[in-house]
Design a protein around this motif. Structure first.
Motif, PDB file in Angstrom:
ATOM      1  N   HIS A  62      -1.973   1.403   8.219  1.00 52.91           N
ATOM      2  CA  HIS A  62      -2.006   2.125   6.939  1.00 52.91           C
ATOM      3  C   HIS A  62      -3.354   1.963   6.240  1.00 52.91           C
ATOM      4  O   HIS A  62      -3.816   2.865   5.549  1.00 52.91           O
ATOM      5  N   ASN A  68       0.114   8.535  -5.543  1.00 49.14           N
ATOM      6  CA  ASN A  68       0.556   7.156  -5.341  1.00 49.14           C
ATOM      7  C   ASN A  68      -0.623   6.193  -5.377  1.00 49.14           C
ATOM      8  O   ASN A  68      -0.615   5.185  -4.666  1.00 49.14           O
ATOM      9  N   THR A 126       8.440   8.076  -2.468  1.00 47.82           N
ATOM     10  CA  THR A 126       7.297   7.785  -1.591  1.00 47.82           C
ATOM     11  C   THR A 126       7.808   7.712  -0.153  1.00 47.82           C
ATOM     12  O   THR A 126       9.021   7.640   0.086  1.00 47.82           O
ATOM     13  N   THR A 127       6.877   7.652   0.770  1.00 44.84           N
ATOM     14  CA  THR A 127       7.249   7.693   2.187  1.00 44.84           C
ATOM     15  C   THR A 127       8.172   6.551   2.572  1.00 44.84           C
ATOM     16  O   THR A 127       9.142   6.742   3.295  1.00 44.84           O
ATOM     17  N   ASN A 128       7.878   5.362   2.060  1.00 48.55           N
ATOM     18  CA  ASN A 128       8.650   4.181   2.475  1.00 48.55           C
ATOM     19  C   ASN A 128       9.185   3.359   1.299  1.00 48.55           C
ATOM     20  O   ASN A 128      10.314   2.884   1.347  1.00 48.55           O
ATOM     21  N   ALA A 161       0.846   9.302   2.474  1.00 44.48           N
ATOM     22  CA  ALA A 161      -0.253   8.805   1.636  1.00 44.48           C
ATOM     23  C   ALA A 161      -0.912   9.883   0.784  1.00 44.48           C
ATOM     24  O   ALA A 161      -1.863   9.597   0.056  1.00 44.48           O
ATOM     25  N   LEU A 166       0.870  -1.197   0.000  1.00 40.45           N
ATOM     26  CA  LEU A 166       0.000   0.000   0.000  1.00 40.45           C
ATOM     27  C   LEU A 166       0.900   1.238   0.000  1.00 40.45           C
ATOM     28  O   LEU A 166       1.155   1.818   1.066  1.00 40.45           O
ATOM     29  N   GLU A 176       4.837  11.212  -2.983  1.00 42.28           N
ATOM     30  CA  GLU A 176       3.828  10.962  -1.947  1.00 42.28           C
ATOM     31  C   GLU A 176       4.497  11.058  -0.591  1.00 42.28           C
ATOM     32  O   GLU A 176       5.631  10.593  -0.411  1.00 42.28           O
ATOM     33  N   ALA A 218       3.278   1.780  -2.952  1.00 39.27           N
ATOM     34  CA  ALA A 218       4.329   2.100  -3.921  1.00 39.27           C
ATOM     35  C   ALA A 218       4.592   0.975  -4.921  1.00 39.27           C
ATOM     36  O   ALA A 218       4.571   1.200  -6.136  1.00 39.27           O
ATOM     37  N   GLY A 241       7.431  -1.392   5.124  1.00 37.74           N
ATOM     38  CA  GLY A 241       6.914  -0.983   6.435  1.00 37.74           C
ATOM     39  C   GLY A 241       6.398   0.454   6.402  1.00 37.74           C
ATOM     40  O   GLY A 241       6.108   1.011   5.341  1.00 37.74           O
TER      41      GLY A 241
HETATM   42  C1  MLT Z   1       4.768   4.108   1.030  1.00 34.70           C
HETATM   43  O1  MLT Z   1       5.753   4.507   0.432  1.00 34.70           O
HETATM   44  O2  MLT Z   1       4.752   3.660   2.164  1.00 34.70           O
HETATM   45  C2  MLT Z   1       3.458   4.127   0.359  1.00 34.70           C
HETATM   46  O3  MLT Z   1       3.672   4.312  -0.971  1.00 34.70           O
HETATM   47  C3  MLT Z   1       2.568   5.139   0.980  1.00 34.70           C
HETATM   48  C4  MLT Z   1       1.279   5.282   0.218  1.00 34.70           C
HETATM   49  O4  MLT Z   1       1.315   5.360  -0.995  1.00 34.70           O
HETATM   50  O5  MLT Z   1       0.215   5.288   0.831  1.00 34.70           O
END
Ligand code: MLT
Length: 231
Positions: A192, A75, A94-96, A65, A23, A62, A25, A138
């Motif tokens: 998430h 994203n 992206t964040t993670n 989210a 969720l 992103e 990426a 994560g």
């Molecule tokens: C992430 O990098 O954790 C996800 O891409 C976050 C997201 O898209 O909700």
């Protein structure tokens, strides 16, 4: 490996690393290549993404989210089904998910896994001789449920041909074995999932846990992800 923060405990130099960020990426990346995107350049920071955008690339960014201000793409996997993206190169942060990719560059190979291309990933891993590390993106250094479930699903399929080396894999396998018959319901309490629901993104969640929609494997070549040529 349940979070990139633990990656230093593993040697990636002799492994194929499967980066997973269900969720959303790696689900976005898989969808993008299935719909004709040419290349995705994963970067860790907004600044790096902005610099590539200033060079004329499309840029997806992103954080928490949400689409970061001033960038072209968010994203959501649905944003990567646009025929205008066919043949394009996209810078992405992206964040993670992209953090996990950029931390894995010393691996023999980095490939992108999601439920959307799960069987393609499993078939590929079974056909190659190297050790495998499934790297869960994560959430900001913490374990998340959805990436762990994917790791368990892959471990479940590979356990006949591979030795499960650590308790992280065993734990992921056990969690998946308990939850595989109703993933959406099982994931409902994931942090998430609740975050995405608050942003009215339930359709993204339902899409990202669908299995084997696409027979594509994004693979890192140099600075970017491209679509692996499959037999
Ligand atoms: C992430 O990098 O954790 C996800 O891409 C976050 C997201 O898209 O909700």
């Amino acid at each position: 490996c349940l979070t990139p923060e633990l990656l230093h405990l593993y040697s990636v130099k002799d492994r194929v690393v499967v980066v997973v960020d269900i969720l959303r990426a790696t689900s976005c990346m898989t969808t993008a290549f299935a719909h004709g995107v040419e290349k995705i350049i994963p970067v860790a920071t907004l600044e790096e993404c902005r610099a590539l955008q200033n060079q004329g690339l499309l840029a997806a960014a992103e954080r928490d989210a949400k689409k970061a201000d001033g960038f072209d793409l968010d994203n959501s996997p649905f944003s990567y089904m646009d025929e205008k993206l066919i043949g394009q190169t996209i810078a992405m942060t992206t964040t993670n998910g992209t953090q996990a990719i950029t931390k894995s560059k010393e691996a023999i190979q980095v490939i992108i896994g999601s439920f959307l291309n799960k069987t393609a990933i499993i078939n590929y891993l079974q056909s190659q001789p190297h050790h495998v590390l499934i790297l869960c993106a994560g959430w900001k250094g913490r374990v998340n449920l959805e990436d762990t479930l994917f790791a368990g699903a892959v471990a479940d399929e590979l356990r006949d041909g591979f030795t499960i080396e650590d308790d992280a894999s065993l734990g992921a396998l056990t969690i998946y074995s308990c939850m595989k018959y109703n993933m959406l319901k099982s994931m409902a309490s994931s942090s998430h999932v609740k975050r995405l629901h608050r942003l009215n993104l339930a359709k993204d969640i339902e899409f990202c846990i669908r299995e084997d929609l696409y027979n594509v494997i994004p693979v890192l070549e140099g600075d970017g992800l491209v679509k692996m040529k499959l037999p």
